[in-house]
Design a protein around this motif. Sequence first.
Motif, PDB file in Angstrom:
ATOM      1  N   ALA A 214    -111.230  58.997  33.569  1.00 30.05           N
ATOM      2  CA  ALA A 214    -112.334  59.526  34.369  1.00 30.05           C
ATOM      3  C   ALA A 214    -113.666  59.000  33.847  1.00 30.05           C
ATOM      4  CB  ALA A 214    -112.320  61.048  34.337  1.00 30.05           C
ATOM      5  N   LEU A 215    -113.810  59.023  32.519  1.00 24.30           N
ATOM      6  CA  LEU A 215    -115.064  58.528  31.940  1.00 24.30           C
ATOM      7  C   LEU A 215    -115.234  57.042  32.201  1.00 24.30           C
ATOM      8  CD1 LEU A 215    -115.313  60.372  28.501  1.00 24.30           C
ATOM      9  CD2 LEU A 215    -116.272  61.000  30.716  1.00 24.30           C
ATOM     10  N   ALA A 216    -114.126  56.309  32.076  1.00 23.32           N
ATOM     11  CA  ALA A 216    -114.195  54.866  32.328  1.00 23.32           C
ATOM     12  C   ALA A 216    -114.651  54.608  33.759  1.00 23.32           C
ATOM     13  CB  ALA A 216    -112.836  54.226  32.055  1.00 23.32           C
ATOM     14  N   ALA A 217    -114.106  55.420  34.699  1.00 19.24           N
ATOM     15  CA  ALA A 217    -114.478  55.240  36.109  1.00 19.24           C
ATOM     16  C   ALA A 217    -115.959  55.570  36.312  1.00 19.24           C
ATOM     17  CB  ALA A 217    -113.608  56.132  36.991  1.00 19.24           C
ATOM     18  N   ILE A 218    -116.401  56.669  35.687  1.00 16.73           N
ATOM     19  CA  ILE A 218    -117.816  57.029  35.802  1.00 16.73           C
ATOM     20  C   ILE A 218    -118.692  55.895  35.283  1.00 16.73           C
ATOM     21  CG2 ILE A 218    -119.605  58.548  34.859  1.00 16.73           C
ATOM     22  CD1 ILE A 218    -117.567  60.829  34.966  1.00 16.73           C
ATOM     23  N   GLU A 219    -118.288  55.323  34.170  1.00 18.45           N
ATOM     24  CA  GLU A 219    -119.132  54.276  33.584  1.00 18.45           C
ATOM     25  C   GLU A 219    -119.116  52.999  34.422  1.00 18.45           C
ATOM     26  OE1 GLU A 219    -118.578  53.725  29.386  1.00 18.45           O
ATOM     27  OE2 GLU A 219    -119.272  55.767  28.958  1.00 18.45           O
ATOM     28  N   ARG A 220    -117.975  52.733  35.081  1.00 23.70           N
ATOM     29  CA  ARG A 220    -117.963  51.580  35.988  1.00 23.70           C
ATOM     30  C   ARG A 220    -118.944  51.809  37.121  1.00 23.70           C
ATOM     31  NH1 ARG A 220    -112.496  51.376  34.922  1.00 23.70           N
ATOM     32  NH2 ARG A 220    -111.990  52.642  36.748  1.00 23.70           N
ATOM     33  N   GLY A 221    -118.904  53.039  37.681  1.00 21.01           N
ATOM     34  CA  GLY A 221    -119.846  53.381  38.751  1.00 21.01           C
ATOM     35  C   GLY A 221    -121.284  53.286  38.278  1.00 21.01           C
ATOM     36  N   LEU A 222    -121.500  53.801  37.065  1.00 19.63           N
ATOM     37  CA  LEU A 222    -122.844  53.761  36.495  1.00 19.63           C
ATOM     38  C   LEU A 222    -123.315  52.315  36.344  1.00 19.63           C
ATOM     39  CD1 LEU A 222    -125.121  55.510  35.140  1.00 19.63           C
ATOM     40  CD2 LEU A 222    -124.024  54.973  32.972  1.00 19.63           C
ATOM     41  N   GLY A 223    -122.410  51.465  35.887  1.00 14.75           N
ATOM     42  CA  GLY A 223    -122.745  50.052  35.715  1.00 14.75           C
ATOM     43  C   GLY A 223    -123.197  49.416  37.017  1.00 14.75           C
ATOM     44  N   LYS A 224    -122.468  49.756  38.100  1.00 23.59           N
ATOM     45  CA  LYS A 224    -122.847  49.210  39.411  1.00 23.59           C
ATOM     46  C   LYS A 224    -124.227  49.712  39.826  1.00 23.59           C
ATOM     47  CE  LYS A 224    -118.333  48.347  41.493  1.00 23.59           C
ATOM     48  NZ  LYS A 224    -117.304  49.403  41.425  1.00 23.59           N
ATOM     49  N   LEU A 225    -124.412  51.009  39.611  1.00 21.62           N
ATOM     50  CA  LEU A 225    -125.686  51.625  39.983  1.00 21.62           C
ATOM     51  C   LEU A 225    -126.854  50.979  39.230  1.00 21.62           C
ATOM     52  CD1 LEU A 225    -126.362  54.080  41.834  1.00 21.62           C
ATOM     53  CD2 LEU A 225    -126.397  55.479  39.778  1.00 21.62           C
ATOM     54  N   LEU A 226    -126.631  50.745  37.945  1.00 18.17           N
ATOM     55  CA  LEU A 226    -127.707  50.197  37.109  1.00 18.17           C
ATOM     56  C   LEU A 226    -127.835  48.684  37.278  1.00 18.17           C
ATOM     57  CD1 LEU A 226    -127.191  51.968  33.646  1.00 18.17           C
ATOM     58  CD2 LEU A 226    -128.472  52.771  35.620  1.00 18.17           C
ATOM     59  N   GLY A 227    -126.791  48.069  37.766  1.00 15.67           N
ATOM     60  CA  GLY A 227    -126.775  46.605  37.747  1.00 15.67           C
ATOM     61  C   GLY A 227    -126.660  46.085  36.334  1.00 15.67           C
ATOM     62  N   ALA A 228    -125.889  46.810  35.499  1.00 11.72           N
ATOM     63  CA  ALA A 228    -125.742  46.425  34.090  1.00 11.72           C
ATOM     64  C   ALA A 228    -124.293  46.682  33.681  1.00 11.72           C
ATOM     65  CB  ALA A 228    -126.679  47.241  33.211  1.00 11.72           C
ATOM     66  N   SER A 229    -123.860  45.996  32.658  1.00 11.05           N
ATOM     67  CA  SER A 229    -122.492  46.184  32.192  1.00 11.05           C
ATOM     68  C   SER A 229    -122.500  46.660  30.751  1.00 11.05           C
ATOM     69  CB  SER A 229    -121.736  44.857  32.282  1.00 11.05           C
ATOM     70  OG  SER A 229    -120.660  44.866  31.370  1.00 11.05           O
ATOM     71  N   PRO A 230    -121.562  47.573  30.410  1.00 13.50           N
ATOM     72  CA  PRO A 230    -121.502  48.021  29.016  1.00 13.50           C
ATOM     73  C   PRO A 230    -121.133  46.880  28.078  1.00 13.50           C
ATOM     74  CG  PRO A 230    -119.703  48.962  30.319  1.00 13.50           C
ATOM     75  CD  PRO A 230    -120.602  48.275  31.269  1.00 13.50           C
ATOM     76  N   ASP A 231    -120.582  45.803  28.628  1.00  7.72           N
ATOM     77  CA  ASP A 231    -120.188  44.691  27.762  1.00  7.72           C
ATOM     78  C   ASP A 231    -121.359  43.779  27.422  1.00  7.72           C
ATOM     79  OD1 ASP A 231    -117.629  45.679  27.946  1.00  7.72           O
ATOM     80  OD2 ASP A 231    -117.233  44.533  29.785  1.00  7.72           O
TER      81      ASP A 231
END
Lengths: 196, 595
Positions: free
Chosen positions: B41-58
Amino acid sequence: MKTLLRPALTLFVLLSAITGLFYPALITGLAQAIFPHQANGSLIQRDQQLVGSQLIGQSFSGPNYFWSRPSATGPMPNNAAASSGSNLGPSNPALAEAVQARIATVRAAHPEQAGPVPAELVTASASGLDPHISPAAAYYQIARVARARQLQPEQVKRLVDRHTAYPSWRIFGERTVNVLELNLALDKLAAGKQAA
Amino acid sequence: MNASPVVQIGLFLIVLFALAWPLGRYLRAVLDGRLSARFAALAAIERGLGKLLGASPDEDMPWWRYATAIVLFNVLGLLAVYGLQRLQLSLPLNPAGMANVEAGSAFNTAISFVTNTNWQGYVGEATMSYLTQMLALTVQNFLSAATGIAVVVALIRGFTRRNAAGIGNAWFDLWRVNAYVLLPISIVLSLFLVGQGVIQNLSAYQEVQLIEPVSYSQPKLDAAGQAVLDAAGKPVMETVQAKTQTIAMGPVASQEAIKMLGTNGGGFFNANSAHPFENPTGASNFAQMLAIFLIPAALCFMFGWQVGDLRQGLAVLAAMSVIFVAMFGALVGFESQANPLLTQLGMDAGIGNLEGKETRFGIVASSLFATVTTAASCGAVNAMHDSLMPLAGLVPTWLMQLGEVVFGGVGSGLYGMLVFALLAVFLAGLMIGRTPEYLGKKIEAYEMKMVSIVILVGPILVLGGTAVAVLTPAALASLWNPGAHGLSEILYAFSSAANNNGSAFAGLSANTPFYNLMLGAAMWFGRFVPIVAVLAIAGNLARKPRLAASNGTMPTHGPLFVVLLIGSVIIVGALTYIPALALGPVVEHLQLFSR
């Protein structure tokens, strides 16, 4: 810089909504559901009327009531819409003057007490809203209150003891007497006596 | 009946370490991304967040990009807090009809909350709408705390990475700290506080009938609302009677929890944690003190595990704890003496100095709180520091001046202490003529330049600011107490602002153009100059290889290093500040006790 602006702005708006709207709303909802009395200010009702909060001190100066800590709030003491201490430094002559005046008032009202005056009765509290005094400061006033109320000192002392609270879990904080609750109980006791 | 100071501080530290240990493990899992990887669930949230921000955790940011992101994020906070204060009358959730905040005060408060200082020139319950308290101030309590933690995590990555270009991703560090650490703990703590009596509502202020009407005097006003003056030009006083008491309300508990947990310290009410609605019981008081030290202590454990040797974290924690316990001993000792000016008038000397204290906390819990709040850069108060005995007041002043490294602010305390650790290994290196190393990284000229900047910025702002103030008539007009204590008020204000503490000798009228501007500048540079310098150190260290320990390496996990670290902090703090302290609290003490 430009590639940082979009994530900065988006993250800021998102976290603001979560921590500034969702979170306080959630806590308000839960608090109102689980602890409605506390969440709304621990208010006290008497005869269908709000007469104060268990946590907020009031000023008393009459002989038939226990007195609270002096309060440095302005313009009136115990102003619960503008909390404040005196912020007087220990060497400030204004502090010594204020305490001298309070000692004179306390001594005049308690002629039977020969010793030094309890510190709580002559020094201002930090919030200006302290609802408590120590058991010692309450005992100091028993003879005066009993005389004014025409009650037995023993009777008043029992009332003080009943309103003495221990520190949280018997460890944290000090023993306290809630002055407002004590005075309300005193009124009730006197009313019962009149009815009888 | 009440427990002795030894029992109180012993119990406090035991519970603190017992809670900080598991939190340290959790923080580590959160910040190296393992937590998000483990729960879908957290991974999915962070993927969504990444899209929203236009940024990647990597995306691994080089230090200057990380620093720009952090500063930019905080500048947005500055604008939002300023704007909300200036427009609050036109916005919802303002039942008391609070006016828009004046520009200078709004500027000062915006900097104050963004920099994790929470210096307050205003009276909360008479200035801020509920919306401003929530959406401006509570938000910054979270975000400034997360900023501090992100910076220290980036610094630790500098030690652990080898030959690396980046020090992590600022966006995801900020997100993870807020969402997975600060928010859940705040929810639990808020509810505990409400159970103790802290209020949480959006109601209008309550009007209650007083049991006994109160007479008081106030300046007489004419029909136009102006004070009436007598022949000598003094205001004419009139006696009025109040039959009711107005009790301020608001969403207090939600702000109280993060105020402590994030070492912010900005009270909902003017009296801060002395106000019975913010801190009603001995238990709420204990929980608040624990919350202040919880994350700073947990970060020490996390640091140890991150660098692969828990003893490294324990050494730092030990140095902090030793200074903290000694300071508490001094403070409670000085406060247990009653004021001789008052006892000679006939006041009982038994309890100690009760002016500016709450009965339910007494001397011990008030002294412990004062030590905790200034050892950490929290700045919440449950007693009025201006009314502390002179040498007792010296303790919090000096704790702030040490640079807020004794537990310190969340994140900022540990990165400040690690800067002192670099100084300590450098000094040791000079003594034996070897290039200093810390945690396998060579400490060279670039790092030491940055260390010098971090250590010097505080004294420059504190002593420079104090010097300007004592030469400025407008600044001296703000003094509340005369004599040596007046100097202490000014020195305390600049020490508090430049080190992002936020507590005050609150007699000083700080809501003036001079102090709003000067203290605002001190807070801003006192926060972000060290942050940028620390991130520069992080970036430079990450690029270096990690050397294996050799026979010539000075161990940094034993008692010897703890002593060296304490020595570095104390010597820098003492040499810098003793002359100023001698003119304030020390002179006042001598005046008070020589009579």
